[in-house]
Structure formats: C-alpha cells, structure tokens
Design an enzyme around this catalytic site. Structure first.
Site, mmCIF file in Angstrom:
data_model
loop_
_atom_site.group_PDB
_atom_site.id
_atom_site.type_symbol
_atom_site.label_atom_id
_atom_site.label_comp_id
_atom_site.label_asym_id
_atom_site.label_seq_id
_atom_site.Cartn_x
_atom_site.Cartn_y
_atom_site.Cartn_z
ATOM 1 N N LYS A 1 0.803 -1.214 0.000
ATOM 2 C CA LYS A 1 0.000 0.000 0.000
ATOM 3 C C LYS A 1 0.842 1.274 0.000
ATOM 4 C CE LYS A 1 -4.189 -1.954 2.075
ATOM 5 N NZ LYS A 1 -3.872 -3.336 1.810
ATOM 6 N N GLU B 1 -3.088 6.370 7.911
ATOM 7 C CA GLU B 1 -3.937 7.210 7.073
ATOM 8 C C GLU B 1 -4.914 7.991 7.937
ATOM 9 O OE1 GLU B 1 -4.419 4.865 2.802
ATOM 10 O OE2 GLU B 1 -6.067 4.883 4.256
ATOM 11 N N HIS C 1 -14.431 -3.655 8.281
ATOM 12 C CA HIS C 1 -13.724 -3.443 7.015
ATOM 13 C C HIS C 1 -13.987 -4.535 5.987
ATOM 14 C CE1 HIS C 1 -11.691 -0.160 8.991
ATOM 15 N NE2 HIS C 1 -11.204 -0.974 9.905
ATOM 16 N N ARG D 1 -6.644 -8.144 -9.288
ATOM 17 C CA ARG D 1 -7.327 -9.422 -9.498
ATOM 18 C C ARG D 1 -8.803 -9.148 -9.751
ATOM 19 N NH1 ARG D 1 -10.097 -9.472 -4.755
ATOM 20 N NH2 ARG D 1 -9.048 -8.686 -2.897
#
Length: 615
Positions: free
Chosen positions: A116, A200, A235, A297
């Site tokens: 990430k 973040e 999540h 993907r």
C-alpha cells in the site's frame, strides 16, 4: 483462445470460472484439499487434482503443487480467482516461467500495487489524489505514534500487505495507538507475513467507491464504471451495488478517469479494481475522493458490474490472457439499471458473527436472483476456509427495485442447521439509511443491535408450525405462552417454548419436527413430551471455544475480577481473530487457555463465577 485451464482456487469463485470456461469450450481442471474432496467445484470441473491437506498453507497456498498439477493435466493456463495466490507476484512469475499462461496482470504490476505504501507513492507521481498520512520506512512505535498524532485522530493503521479488511485498525485517541498497532501487526504477520504498516487519516463520513478497470496487451485500458461497497463490518464488505448512489455524471467521469490513469501507470493488463475513499459529508464530490489501493485481481463483487454492463468479466480475462484485444471500447460501454450483491456467510450475528460450521442439511436460495455459490445442500462447511457460502445478486431497472428483489430473496433463504447472516442482511437492506442511499462505512458499527434479526420466530409462525406438527388445522386454538399450559411443550432449537392448546383434543404427534423459515432465518420446532421446567444451560460462566482454532492472546489470569463484555481470550479461526468476552461481572475461577495452543470446538477455555473463588 486458451483450450485448457487450471483454476487455482476453490468454492464459489472456482465454480464461477468453470461456468464461463465451459461456455467458451475450455476444458477445466480443479485442485482440491482433503476437506474439499467432495466439493462442488471438484465435481463440476472436467478433471480434478488433489494438492494436499486441508489447511491452506498445505494445499491452496503451495504454488509448486498447483503448477505441477497444471503440467500433469496438460492445462495451458492458470486462473487464480481471488484470494489465496491471486496477488502473489512470485507465483505469477513461476507460472510464466513454467511455460504456462497466467490469467492476470504482469508480476511487475502486482508488485507495484501489492504494498500500500509503494502504491500510494506511485499514484502521487501519476497525479492521482491520495489520502493524507504516513507511509515511511521508520516503523518504530515512537515514529508511528508521532505521525498519527501529527495526522490527527481518528487515524487508520493499515498493513501495507493487507487486504480483505485484515490488518486494519481504527484509532480514536493517542492512548489507544500502541495496543491497536500491536493487534494490527499480529494479524498482519499471521495473514500476510509482513508487519509493515502505514498511517492514514480516517475519514469521518466515508464512502467506499471502487472502479472496475480492464487492460489488454495492446495498450488499451477501459473502466466499467463504479461500485459502492460502503456497507461494511470490520472493514469487510457486506453489500455492494453498482452504480454508486448519488454519483453525478461529472464526479463519475473524474473518478473513472483517475482509475484509468492509475491502471496505465503500471501498464496494467487484465481485471483490476481501483479503490477510493470518499468524504461524503457533503455528498460525492470529485475533490473529496482519494485513492486507497488497487486490487490486482477479479473482485468478489464483480457480478454487480457484470449485471449493469451485460459483460462477462471472466470471459474478458480469458480473452485478454489469450492475447486478444478488449471485447469493448470505452464508448461501447454503458450502465443499464442497478445491481446489488449480498455476501451470505455461514456465521451467527447473535454470537458476534462467529463462523458456523457443519453440514448444510437444508440449503435453498430460490430462483428469483443470480446466486454464485460453491456449495449445495448436503455440503459440509469446514473450519479451514472463509465462511462465505454464496453471493446473492439482484438486478432491477432502478435502485429500489434491485433492493427489494434482493431483500425478498434473502428473506426466503433456507440455511440449516448451519447459521447464516441472511436475517442480518435483510435488516441491513431494510434500514432507512441504506434505503436512502446515504450509507457510509460506519453504519453497521453505529447501529449495532438495531440491525440484529429477531432471536425467535413471530407468534404466527410458531403457531402455524405447532399446528402442522400436531396435525391440527390452523384454527385449532393454539395460544403462545398462555397462562394455562398443558404437559406437552415444544423445543425451539432445543430450548423449551410453551404453546397452549385451547382445543384440548389436539394432541402433538411424536417423531416429527418442522423447520420455520422467516426473515432469512431458520428455527427447528420439535415436539417434546415432558413435565416441569427444563434445565437451563449448564455452566453459564463457562467460556467455550466456538470452533477449532489457535489461541492468540490471553488477557486474564485466575483470580482476576472481570466485567461483562471484557475481553478474556483471542482465538484465531477461519482466517479471522475472534474475541471471547465475559458474559457477566465476576471472577476468573479457572483458565485453560495458553497462547499458541490449539483448541477444539467446545473446549472450556475460561470459567467465570459471580463470587470470589474459594482458596
């Protein structure tokens, strides 16, 4: 076109790929573990190869065995599905090095987007907006804490190698950061073998918007519009839809253009998804949508894109992998209607969504919607894999029609005796905020018990079931929990329930039971001849392991005072962490859990008593 294909996956996605491959005349090869010897995908494929024991690290994650199976069966190509090895660049390269076709992006593209922090740096260079935060190499607690403080709480700790909602923790205050970081790293190490994290800014009114992109080897890249995946729990996506509610044409054009730019930055080939986080406090706006990550993907939720575009994305994957150009140009793609997908899991919402295992003695999702599944009636739900048992997908000319169609299908779902989240999904689909289309990622966490389905059938359903058991007509005079009770009681999922016979001539027959299905839930009503009151559950303070698993943490010791809801033990099972908590205020009388220990279902891990244990 590829003529033979090995599918390096299992369950729903393996069956989904087989369906398209068969339509294209492609021979399919399945792989399977011990637990999947009789699985649906094994029987649907033209050929199947055993690749190891039930745990994924001994079968579905052993790339060498999968490549060997492809060579031995004469397969030309390998499709990884999603999960498992689908985003493993080393495996992709090994497939290519073995002279086989990899149905997916180039290994370098996977690597570029696989971490990430590196992906965010690449997007910044490409001019794609990203969320504020920290993604540096200094991974010390002091540095990460300082960066979180500087970013401003709440923040989100994310494992750089994470995915599927794992390795993520929200932190609301500086005092909680260290514990959250430890938990996040522990899960990341277990799931991905990498403890590196980034920080973040946590968006307080977040919408999860993602864009389906597709590239080919001829330099073409298109988008197939957006999906909204904002309804999430821990999540993990629960319900996805396309298009996104409240998305105007200008904002759609901006976000889709950013997604195409991101895909081109890594020379992307095949199916991919660019995920964005949107601050929806003032609606969806192009200047308040930021890149989060790319999934290199096919996504679990790809069917909603298929439903609104009329395209088969697995067919696109196979054609692109065969060297063909994309089947459609951008100006040939358009949105038609609305689609919603619900993920049906073998889990019990009323036990904290703990996975449920066992045999599906009854399994019927009707025929009114598209159902993508890898199981059927009689199949076993094992503790070794993700508990998703099906995806239910509805299409309609507008959002409300799609929503009602999906809710109706789930309302009639029959899943027994394995527990499912179908009732929870019905409640979520009918929640006023979801109906309005203004859902954000925090809805489920905020609403809590308001989204829990009823814990028992309605009085009308119970009375109708009792009448059926007795052989009496519907007007025989049953009364639920009436003051005057006869000796004949019923068992509802093994617990006594009294239904009075106003008509004393109606007697309950023996040797029968009824399955009540209502609101997506199922209960079994059984005759029970007994007098007196049934005994309550034994050892109310005994905390049992709900399934086989491994102990990750023990937070108490014998003699500790605990309060209701306090975490006692953390168990890892079915690829997730589960916290076992105290059922009431009390004292730890006995402790049988040790960190690292493997436990069986039903093992007593902790015993809580309401008074101080005697010395």
């Amino acid at each position: 076109m590829i003529t033979s294909l090995l599918i390096a996956n299992r369950g729903e996605i393996a069956c989904r790929i087989i369906r398209t491959a068969r339509a294209l005349g492609i021979r399919t090869v399945a792989v399977y573990s011990d637990a999947d010897a009789n699985a649906l995908h094994v029987r649907q494929a033209d050929e199947a190869v055993h690749i190891g024991a039930s745990p994924v690290r001994e079968s579905y994650l052993v790339g060498e065995r999968i490549i060997t199976a492809a060579k031995e069966t004469g397969a030309e190509a390998i499709h990884p599905g999603y999960g498992f090895l689908s985003e493993n660049a080393d495996f992709a390269q090994a497939v290519i090095d073995a002279g086989l076709i990899w149905v997916g992006p180039a290994p370098d593209s996977i690597r570029a987007m696989g971490l990430k922090d590196a992906a965010k740096a690449l997007m910044i260079a490409a001019g794609v907006p990203v969320t504020p935060g920290y993604m540096g190499d200094d991974q010390s607690l002091d540095r990460l804490q300082a960066e979180a403080d500087a970013t401003g709480y709440p923040v989100l700790i994310k494992a750089v190698a994470g995915g599927g909602g794992k390795g993520m923790r929200r932190v609301d205050a500086a005092s909680d950061f260290a514990d959250a970081l430890l938990s996040c790293r522990r899960e990341a190490e277990s799931s991905f073998g990498n403890t590196h994290v980034l920080i973040e800014k946590y968006i307080l009114s977040p919408r999860h918007i993602e864009v389906q992109v597709f590239g080919d080897t001829h330099g073409n890249v298109v988008h197939l519009f957006e999906r909204d995946c904002s309804l999430q729990r821990r999540h993990q996506k629960v319900i996805e839809e396309a298009p996104a509610p409240g998305m105007d044409a200008a904002t759609r054009a901006a976000i889709c253009a950013a997604a195409v730019k991101a895909a081109k930055a890594v020379d992307y080939v095949g199916a991919g998804t660019i995920e964005f986080i949107a601050d929806a406090s003032e609606g969806l706006r192009a200047d308040r949508i930021w890149f989060m990550e790319m999934n290199t993907r096919l996504q679990v939720e790809h069917p909603v894109t298929e439903e609104i575009t009329g395209q088969d994305l697995v067919e696109w994957q196979l054609r692109v992998a065969s060297g063909e150009a994309l089947p459609k140009r951008q100006d040939e793609l358009a949105i038609d209607g609305w689609a919603m997908e619900a993920r049906l899991y073998a889990e019990d919402p009323r036990t904290g969504f703990l996975p449920s295992i066992g045999t599906l003695e009854r399994f019927d999702l009707g025929e009114a919607t598209r159902v993508d599944t890898g199981v059927e009636q009689g199949a076993a739900i094992s503790p070794f894999y993700d508990p998703m048992i099906a995806k239910v997908i509805a299409w309609g000319p507008d959002r409300e029609t799609a929503r009602e169609t999906l809710a109706d299908a789930l309302d009639g779902a029959v899943v027994w005796p394995v527990r499912s989240n179908a009732g929870f999904l019905v409640e979520a689909l009918d929640h006023p905020v979801f109906v309005s289309g203004e859902v954000d990622t925090g809805l489920i966490a905020r609403e809590g018990d308001a989204l829990m389905p009823p814990d028992r059938p309605t009085e009308e359903a119970l009375i109708a079931a009792a009448a059926r058991l007795s052989g009496a007509g519907p007007n025989s005079g049953f009364r639920l929990n009436a003051a005057r009770q006869m000796e004949a009681l019923f068992l509802l999922d093994g617990k006594p329930v009294a239904i009075d016979f106003a008509d004393a001539s109606a007697t309950v027959a023996t040797g029968d039971d009824v399955l009540i299905t209502e609101g997506g839930q199922s209960w079994q009503l059984t005759r029970w001849r007994a007098t007196g009151v049934a005994a309550g559950a034994a050892a109310d303070g005994a905390i049992l392991s709900p399934m086989p698993g491994r102990i990750l943490a023990v937070d108490v010791a014998v003699g500790d005072a605990v309060v209701k809801g306090q975490k006692l033990v953390t168990l890892e099972a079915m690829k997730m962490e589960h916290s076992l908590t105290a059922p009431f205020d009390g004292v730890v009388e006995a402790l049988a859990a040790t960190v690292g220990g493997q436990v069986s279902e039903g093992t007593v891990l902790v015993t809580i008593v309401t008074s101080t244990p005697s010395p």
